[in-house]
Design an enzyme around this catalytic site. Structure first.
Site, mmCIF file in Angstrom:
data_model
loop_
_atom_site.group_PDB
_atom_site.id
_atom_site.type_symbol
_atom_site.label_atom_id
_atom_site.label_comp_id
_atom_site.label_asym_id
_atom_site.label_seq_id
_atom_site.Cartn_x
_atom_site.Cartn_y
_atom_site.Cartn_z
ATOM 1 C CG HIS A 1 -1.935 -1.092 1.235
ATOM 2 N ND1 HIS A 1 -3.188 -0.999 0.690
ATOM 3 C CD2 HIS A 1 -1.855 -2.352 1.741
ATOM 4 C CE1 HIS A 1 -3.840 -2.148 0.861
ATOM 5 N NE2 HIS A 1 -3.046 -2.986 1.496
ATOM 6 C CG ASN B 1 -7.909 -4.359 0.993
ATOM 7 O OD1 ASN B 1 -7.220 -3.386 1.289
ATOM 8 N ND2 ASN B 1 -7.427 -5.589 0.978
ATOM 9 C CG HIS C 1 -2.567 -1.130 14.678
ATOM 10 N ND1 HIS C 1 -2.893 -2.404 14.287
ATOM 11 C CD2 HIS C 1 -1.898 -1.280 15.846
ATOM 12 C CE1 HIS C 1 -2.460 -3.270 15.170
ATOM 13 N NE2 HIS C 1 -1.851 -2.613 16.135
HETATM 14 FE FE1 HDD Z 1 -2.443 -4.750 5.615
HETATM 15 C C1 HDD Z 1 -0.988 -1.734 5.227
HETATM 16 C C2 HDD Z 1 -5.408 -3.485 4.379
HETATM 17 C C3 HDD Z 1 -3.835 -7.905 5.677
HETATM 18 C C4 HDD Z 1 0.329 -5.929 7.083
HETATM 19 N N1 HDD Z 1 -3.072 -2.966 4.930
HETATM 20 C C5 HDD Z 1 -2.320 -1.834 4.855
HETATM 21 C C6 HDD Z 1 -3.106 -0.763 4.341
HETATM 22 C C7 HDD Z 1 -4.346 -1.257 4.094
HETATM 23 C C8 HDD Z 1 -4.323 -2.642 4.470
HETATM 24 C C9 HDD Z 1 -5.529 -0.512 3.534
HETATM 25 C C10 HDD Z 1 -2.614 0.649 4.090
HETATM 26 C C11 HDD Z 1 -2.972 1.560 5.232
HETATM 27 C C12 HDD Z 1 -2.535 2.958 4.908
HETATM 28 O O1 HDD Z 1 -3.177 3.588 4.056
HETATM 29 O O2 HDD Z 1 -1.552 3.374 5.504
HETATM 30 N N2 HDD Z 1 -4.228 -5.549 5.061
HETATM 31 C C13 HDD Z 1 -5.336 -4.839 4.676
HETATM 32 C C14 HDD Z 1 -6.468 -5.725 4.622
HETATM 33 C C15 HDD Z 1 -6.024 -6.969 4.974
HETATM 34 C C16 HDD Z 1 -4.620 -6.858 5.273
HETATM 35 C C17 HDD Z 1 -7.873 -5.299 4.251
HETATM 36 C C18 HDD Z 1 -6.785 -8.252 5.102
HETATM 37 C C19 HDD Z 1 -8.060 -8.322 5.338
HETATM 38 N N3 HDD Z 1 -1.853 -6.585 6.230
HETATM 39 C C20 HDD Z 1 -2.568 -7.751 6.198
HETATM 40 C C21 HDD Z 1 -1.826 -8.802 6.848
HETATM 41 C C22 HDD Z 1 -0.641 -8.240 7.254
HETATM 42 C C23 HDD Z 1 -0.677 -6.855 6.863
HETATM 43 C C24 HDD Z 1 -2.297 -10.226 7.006
HETATM 44 C C25 HDD Z 1 0.522 -8.857 7.979
HETATM 45 C C26 HDD Z 1 0.470 -9.938 8.704
HETATM 46 N N4 HDD Z 1 -0.629 -3.989 6.016
HETATM 47 C C27 HDD Z 1 0.347 -4.647 6.674
HETATM 48 C C28 HDD Z 1 1.547 -3.778 6.999
HETATM 49 C C29 HDD Z 1 1.112 -2.408 6.400
HETATM 50 C C30 HDD Z 1 -0.249 -2.714 5.818
HETATM 51 C C31 HDD Z 1 2.849 -4.342 6.536
HETATM 52 C C32 HDD Z 1 2.067 -1.730 5.449
HETATM 53 C C33 HDD Z 1 2.099 -0.293 5.835
HETATM 54 C C34 HDD Z 1 1.374 -0.242 7.082
HETATM 55 O O3 HDD Z 1 0.935 -1.477 7.431
HETATM 56 O O4 HDD Z 1 1.200 0.752 7.758
HETATM 57 O O5 HDD Z 1 1.732 -3.710 8.379
#
Ligand code: HDD
Length: 712
Positions: A80, A153, A344
């Site tokens: 993202h 999402n 978060h």
């Molecule tokens: Fe995630 C970012 C949505 C599963 C780990 N995620 C991130 C963002 C969105 C989502 C919208 C961007 C937020 C922003 O605008 O800063 N993610 C989802 C959805 C998931 C999902 C809808 C499943 C239903 N994500 C998911 C899993 C993991 C992560 C299973 C790790 C185990 N996601 C992350 C992250 C991010 C992230 C690596 C990257 C940047 C951030 O968090 O701030 O922690």
């Protein structure tokens, strides 16, 4: 900051905006200073030994400027990374006290400030806005009880069931590690290799191959919380809840060919669209909806509520609309706000809680962890965009870039020296307590058999599409798998499609020169504990509905043209009346109209009036508009001889857009699309506003794709 509970926005004040205001500066009328506030006398020359001499180490002003510049970049989000955001407000329609004690969901007079960030998943920070990809839809509610983040999402399901597969999924979809190709695209070997071994991903993959993955605008996407969460009411009773965002602008997609062209014409297409819409006062709105499942119905359905690869069809549990989010203010500074915002799913308020969805559970670890490296330490909550409205009062101390100056000797609990402060809050005082769920089980690495239904919902999704939507899905699979170089991967995918729909598997197989075959042995990846593939199939019979119209975008059009972008092509000598009537008519309906002429400057009408033009045919591209109107006049030959103008209209036709003209311009339209007998479906030549508006509401005339007449 104290909040007046009954009227937190008294006199239109917005506590988050007030808080941000304290950190916002404006250089207007100010002297240039160093980071220490010293006024700078010369910002053009470094300090040297003589006019041609070497630069002196002593030049602290130069060193400060360059050092700061050297460290301007921070790591982008691992996923993202590419995103756009805006401020807004959430207003509740009806109190939800029966289900949740969350204050912002109980008092309809409370207006909760929000910041929403939309994103693509796979591309880097500077990548295109329009790849075929899932879009992030994250909203931070700055409530009086602290920040609540709904991090979802634009699709209601996810690719994997367990967080432990997330790094694998992301490694597979990101550019391949040896050459970092391709950027922001799933159409490559490693993604499809992984997917072809992960049947659980097929539901999300079906959505990814649909037009949901190429939204027309960030304003025209639905949002979903995906996981099942819990609402907890005052009595401590739990209800399961799924969250939905429904755009009041309708749910609209692009044509795939168009999306690829936009990637070249305007990489910032979605970002610009959101920015301009807000800037011009066309505030986008989404209604918040919930699907509520009583605790006792947890096992009533043929899908597991804890499985994030499943949705609850709206035909089974309707979505109850409870409030509205309006985005009404662009950020002042992209980096400070959109880039530094840290979401978060574990940012909760009392009245909302988690379930044991194993994907959600893993997310609860990942988000704080990632901010620590992305934002440089554990104090990212102090960055203005991340600050909660209630003051943070705890015993957390120090760390990189600490801003808060906490008085006194005490930074532990319990204490007597600080009078026991800060106090723990009782539940009645708003203290958060986790839902007390009774769990009596073994510690195991396993999935429940109820998670092994991988094909019934993808099948339902495909069946619920219109013929045009089905064709788009067939084409998307053919394109993506066509980009895969390793034939056994393609074959595995075609075999997998056979589990969803035979017709789909055959069409895609035919395009790839392959014959679908029944899935052979259990596929590695997610296999039921007993290895019995029948679990894959046993759910289909149990699914009580065979068609879910709520899944089709074609049922999500709206009856207005608010904020649609209309190209109004014209040239000198245009008929005044026809031109002003159509322009005013469209603007009165809140459409965003751009007047386009062969050259920059003005067009001179038949009567000699001059109108400023917004864009010229030298820079404008049809792909960034929703519809085209050609206003003719005396000087039509200028347009008739302009290849860009002809291409503009032909391309709009190819992408199934509404086109219209007044009778003066009919000859031009006919030249642009010579094989079409005019008027035609979605192409009107009578200059009538009402006809054009009806066509714009329709968004696209996808049937044209059945008989393509415009070459690429
Ligand atoms: Fe995630 C970012 C949505 C599963 C780990 N995620 C991130 C963002 C969105 C989502 C919208 C961007 C937020 C922003 O605008 O800063 N993610 C989802 C959805 C998931 C999902 C809808 C499943 C239903 N994500 C998911 C899993 C993991 C992560 C299973 C790790 C185990 N996601 C992350 C992250 C991010 C992230 C690596 C990257 C940047 C951030 O968090 O701030 O922690």
């Amino acid at each position: 900051m104290k909040i007046n509970e009954s009227e937190p926005f008294e006199n239109g004040a917005n506590p988050k905006q007030e808080q941000l205001g304290k950190f916002t500066t404006d250089n207007n009328g100010e002297f240039l200073t160093t980071d220490q506030g010293l006024k700078i006398n010369d910002d053009q020359n470094s300090l040297k030994t003589g006019e041609r001499g070497a630069t002196l180490l002593e030049d602290f002003i130069l060193r400060e400027k360059i050092t700061h510049f050297d460290h301007e970049r921070i790591p982008e989000r691992i996923v993202h990374a590419r995103g756009s955001g805006a401020h807004g407000v959430f207003e509740l329609y009806k109190p939800m006290g029966k289900y949740t004690k969350a204050k912002f969901l109980n008092n309809t007079s409370i207006k909760t400030p929000v910041f929403a960030r939309f994103s693509t998943v796979a591309g880097f920070r500077g990548s295109t806005d329009v790849p075929r990809d899932v879009r992030g839809f994250a909203v931070k509610f700055y409530t009086e009880e602290g920040n609540y983040d709904l991090v979802g999402n634009n699709m209601p399901v996810f690719f994997i069931q367990d967080a432990t597969k997330f790094p694998d999924l992301v490694h597979a979809v990101k550019p391949e590690p040896h050459n970092e190709i391709p950027q922001a695209a799933s159409a490559h070997d490693t993604f499809w290799d992984f997917i072809s071994l992960m049947p659980e991903a097929m539901h999300n993959v079906m959505w990814l191959m649909s037009d949901r993955a190429i939204p027309r605008s960030l304003r025209t996407m639905e949002g979903f919380g995906i996981h099942t969460f819990r609402f907890i009411n005052d009595e401590g009773k739990s209800h399961f809840v799924k969250f939905h965002w429904k755009p009041k602008q309708g749910v609209l997609g692009l044509a795939w060919d168009e999306a690829q062209r936009i990637a070249g014409k305007d990489t910032d297409f979605h970002r610009r669209d959101l920015w301009e819409a807000i800037d011009e006062g066309h505030f986008p709105e989404w209604e918040l909806g919930v699907q509520i499942v009583p605790q006792e119905d947890e096992h009533k359905y043929p899908f597991d509520l804890l499985d994030p690869t499943k949705l609850i069809p709206e035909e089974i549990i309707p979505v109850e609309i409870i409030g509205k989010m309006t985005l009404n203010r662009n950020p002042d500074n992209f980096f400070a706000e959109t880039e530094q915002i840290a979401f978060h799913p574990g940012h909760l308020v009392p009245g909302i809680d988690f379930t044991n969805d194993p994907l959600l559970q893993g997310r609860l670890f990942s988000y704080t962890d990632t901010q620590i490296s992305r934002l440089g330490g554990p104090n990212f909550h102090e960055i203005p965009i991340n600050k909660s409205i209630p003051e943070v009062t705890n015993n957390q101390r120090d760390g990189m870039h600490r801003m808060q100056i906490v008085k006194g000797k005490v930074s532990y609990n319990p204490n007597s020296m600080g009078g026991g402060c800060p106090f723990q809050a009782k539940i009645a005082e708003g203290g958060f307590n986790s839902f007390e769920e009774r769990i009596d089980s073994k510690k195991i690495r396993m999935r429940s058999n109820s998670f092994f239904d991988h094909f019934s919902q993808p099948e339902l999704f495909y069946k619920s599409m219109t013929d045009n939507e089905k064709r788009h899905i067939q084409n998307a699979f053919s394109f993506e798998l066509g980009k895969v170089k390793i034939v056994p991967i393609r074959q595995r995918m075609v075999n997998m499609l056979l589990e969803i729909d035979e017709g789909l598997a055959k069409i895609v197989g035919d395009n790839l020169g392959l014959i679908p075959a029944k899935l052979p042995q259990p596929i590695t990846g997610s296999i039921p504990a007993d290895g019995n593939l029948e679990h894959y199939h046993s759910f289909k019979e149990k699914l009580t509905i065979k068609d879910a119209p709520s899944l089709s975008m074609s049922n999500k059009l709206v009856n207005d043209i608010k904020a649609r972008r209309i190209a109004l092509i014209t040239a000198n000598g245009v008929n005044d009346e026809a031109f002003t009537k159509i322009k005013k008519g469209l603007c009165d309906l809140d459409a965003m109209v751009a007047v386009i002429a062969p050259k920059h400057g003005f067009v001179t009408t038949k009567s000699g009036d001059q109108y400023p033009i917004d864009e010229s045919l030298l820079t404008a591209a049809s792909v960034v508009f929703d519809a085209v109107y050609v206003a003719g006049g005396d000087d039509l030959k200028t347009l008739l001889g302009n290849a860009d103008a002809l291409h503009f209209v032909a391309e709009a036709f190819k992408h199934c857009k509404p086109i219209a003209c007044d009778s003066d311009a009919k000859e031009f339209l006919q030249k642009a699309i010579p094989k079409i007998k005019l008027p035609a479906k979605g192409v009107s030549t009578n200059g009538k506003l009402e006809d054009f508006v009806k066509d714009i509401q329709q968004h696209r005339f996808w049937d044209r794709e059945n008989n393509p007449v415009v070459p690429a």
